[in-house]
Design a protein around this motif. Structure first.
Motif, mmCIF file in Angstrom:
data_model
loop_
_atom_site.group_PDB
_atom_site.id
_atom_site.type_symbol
_atom_site.label_atom_id
_atom_site.label_comp_id
_atom_site.label_asym_id
_atom_site.label_seq_id
_atom_site.Cartn_x
_atom_site.Cartn_y
_atom_site.Cartn_z
ATOM 1 N N GLY A 46 84.383 103.829 92.151
ATOM 2 C CA GLY A 46 83.674 102.955 93.078
ATOM 3 C C GLY A 46 82.447 102.256 92.567
ATOM 4 N N ALA A 47 81.947 102.578 91.376
ATOM 5 C CA ALA A 47 80.723 101.940 90.907
ATOM 6 C C ALA A 47 80.962 100.492 90.518
ATOM 7 N N THR A 48 82.153 100.169 90.039
ATOM 8 C CA THR A 48 82.492 98.799 89.703
ATOM 9 C C THR A 48 83.840 98.493 90.320
ATOM 10 N N VAL A 49 83.859 97.499 91.171
ATOM 11 C CA VAL A 49 85.099 97.088 91.804
ATOM 12 C C VAL A 49 85.247 95.596 91.576
ATOM 13 N N PHE A 50 86.380 95.198 91.055
ATOM 14 C CA PHE A 50 86.637 93.781 90.840
ATOM 15 C C PHE A 50 87.365 93.227 92.046
ATOM 16 N N GLY A 51 87.073 91.997 92.387
ATOM 17 C CA GLY A 51 87.735 91.357 93.514
ATOM 18 C C GLY A 51 86.750 91.092 94.625
ATOM 19 N N GLY A 52 87.217 90.449 95.658
ATOM 20 C CA GLY A 52 86.340 90.029 96.746
ATOM 21 C C GLY A 52 86.393 90.902 97.980
ATOM 22 N N GLY A 53 86.857 92.143 97.842
ATOM 23 C CA GLY A 53 86.973 93.020 99.015
ATOM 24 C C GLY A 53 85.654 93.623 99.447
ATOM 25 N N ASP A 54 85.735 94.561 100.355
ATOM 26 C CA ASP A 54 84.555 95.198 100.939
ATOM 27 C C ASP A 54 84.141 96.482 100.238
ATOM 28 N N SER A 55 84.977 97.021 99.359
ATOM 29 C CA SER A 55 84.731 98.336 98.784
ATOM 30 C C SER A 55 83.407 98.420 98.038
ATOM 31 N N ASN A 56 83.099 97.443 97.206
ATOM 32 C CA ASN A 56 81.878 97.524 96.419
ATOM 33 C C ASN A 56 80.646 97.622 97.317
ATOM 34 N N GLY A 57 80.616 96.867 98.424
ATOM 35 C CA GLY A 57 79.492 96.934 99.356
ATOM 36 C C GLY A 57 79.343 98.309 99.976
ATOM 37 N N ILE A 58 80.458 98.934 100.318
ATOM 38 C CA ILE A 58 80.432 100.277 100.906
ATOM 39 C C ILE A 58 79.875 101.272 99.895
ATOM 40 N N TYR A 59 80.340 101.217 98.648
ATOM 41 C CA TYR A 59 79.867 102.124 97.616
ATOM 42 C C TYR A 59 78.389 101.889 97.328
ATOM 43 N N GLN A 60 77.982 100.617 97.301
ATOM 44 C CA GLN A 60 76.584 100.290 97.030
ATOM 45 C C GLN A 60 75.685 100.816 98.146
ATOM 46 N N GLU A 61 76.133 100.726 99.397
ATOM 47 C CA GLU A 61 75.345 101.253 100.525
ATOM 48 C C GLU A 61 75.125 102.751 100.379
ATOM 49 N N LEU A 62 76.155 103.495 99.982
ATOM 50 C CA LEU A 62 76.018 104.939 99.804
ATOM 51 C C LEU A 62 75.030 105.238 98.682
ATOM 52 N N LEU A 63 75.123 104.525 97.557
ATOM 53 C CA LEU A 63 74.195 104.734 96.457
ATOM 54 C C LEU A 63 72.764 104.442 96.894
ATOM 55 N N GLU A 64 72.541 103.340 97.593
ATOM 56 C CA GLU A 64 71.192 102.988 98.059
ATOM 57 C C GLU A 64 70.661 104.019 99.041
ATOM 58 N N ASP A 65 71.522 104.539 99.910
ATOM 59 C CA ASP A 65 71.096 105.570 100.850
ATOM 60 C C ASP A 65 70.642 106.824 100.101
ATOM 61 N N LEU A 66 71.397 107.248 99.090
ATOM 62 C CA LEU A 66 71.002 108.427 98.313
ATOM 63 C C LEU A 66 69.707 108.167 97.548
ATOM 64 N N GLN A 67 69.528 106.955 97.035
ATOM 65 C CA GLN A 67 68.302 106.630 96.316
ATOM 66 C C GLN A 67 67.098 106.697 97.250
#
Length: 188
Positions: A161-182
């Motif tokens: 999930g750290a790098t997702v290619f394409g225009g889907g929603d997955s990368n945003g979801i993973y980034q939100e979780l990382l930012e929340d933990l940070q």
């Protein structure tokens, strides 16, 4: 505690003494100030980061068990060996077909990123393994995100999930979780 964990919990050392190199003063002109270096990761510092994520984190044998988004995470570290392992249980390894095992190995090569699928004690795990002392806080948080994501995406995209290619929603979801933990561990 799940019954499969006691067999996997080696002794977790209580502290780690990390020598700090001291800079020698010279008559050379002062270099511009750099950002403060992050201190080496220790067992105590890792435990503080984990408690910031989950205040109910519990030592279990020689490990620390905690939960992120209702997913159990186990961290085992050994200061003497300078290693850490973050693990998320996925399923029993019994019944994995050769095609499934092949897909797991393919994912370990390209989509699982720094996390990996692994089999131990009859169980399939999402794992992240790294030297302890050189591990930075954001790498640790990313380790948790990636191991959770390989568990979540097992049987589908098999992605860390750290790098997702394409225009889907997955990368945003993973980034939100990382930012929340940070955010939970900003002070550490």
């Amino acid at each position: 505690m799940p019954r499969f964990l006691p067999a996997l919990l080696p002794a977790l050392a209580l502290c780690l003494a990390v020598p700090f190199a001291t800079a020698q003063q010279t008559d050379a002109p002062e270099a511009p100030p750099e950002a403060a270096a992050e201190p080496p990761m220790t067992l105590q510092r890792m435990a503080e980061i984990i408690r910031a994520i989950d205040p109910e984190a519990q030592p279990a044998g020689g490990a620390i068990q905690f939960t992120i988004d209702d997913i159990p995470v186990v961290v085992i570290a050994d200061a003497a060996a300078n290693r850490m392992r973050a693990m998320v249980p996925i399923r029993s390894a019994g019944g994995l077909t050769s095609a499934e095992l092949m897909r797991l190995m393919q994912a370990n090569f390209d989509t699982a990123l720094d996390a990996r699928y692994a089999v131990a004690q009859g169980r399939l795990w999402g794992v992240f393994i790294h030297p302890l002392s050189s591990l930075e806080k954001d790498q640790l948080l990313s380790a948790f995100v990636q191991t959770i994501n390989v568990a979540r995406t097992y049987g589908q995209t098999y992605s860390g999930g750290a790098t997702v290619f394409g225009g889907g929603d997955s990368n945003g979801i993973y980034q939100e979780l990382l930012e929340d933990l940070q955010k939970r561990g900003e002070e550490i």
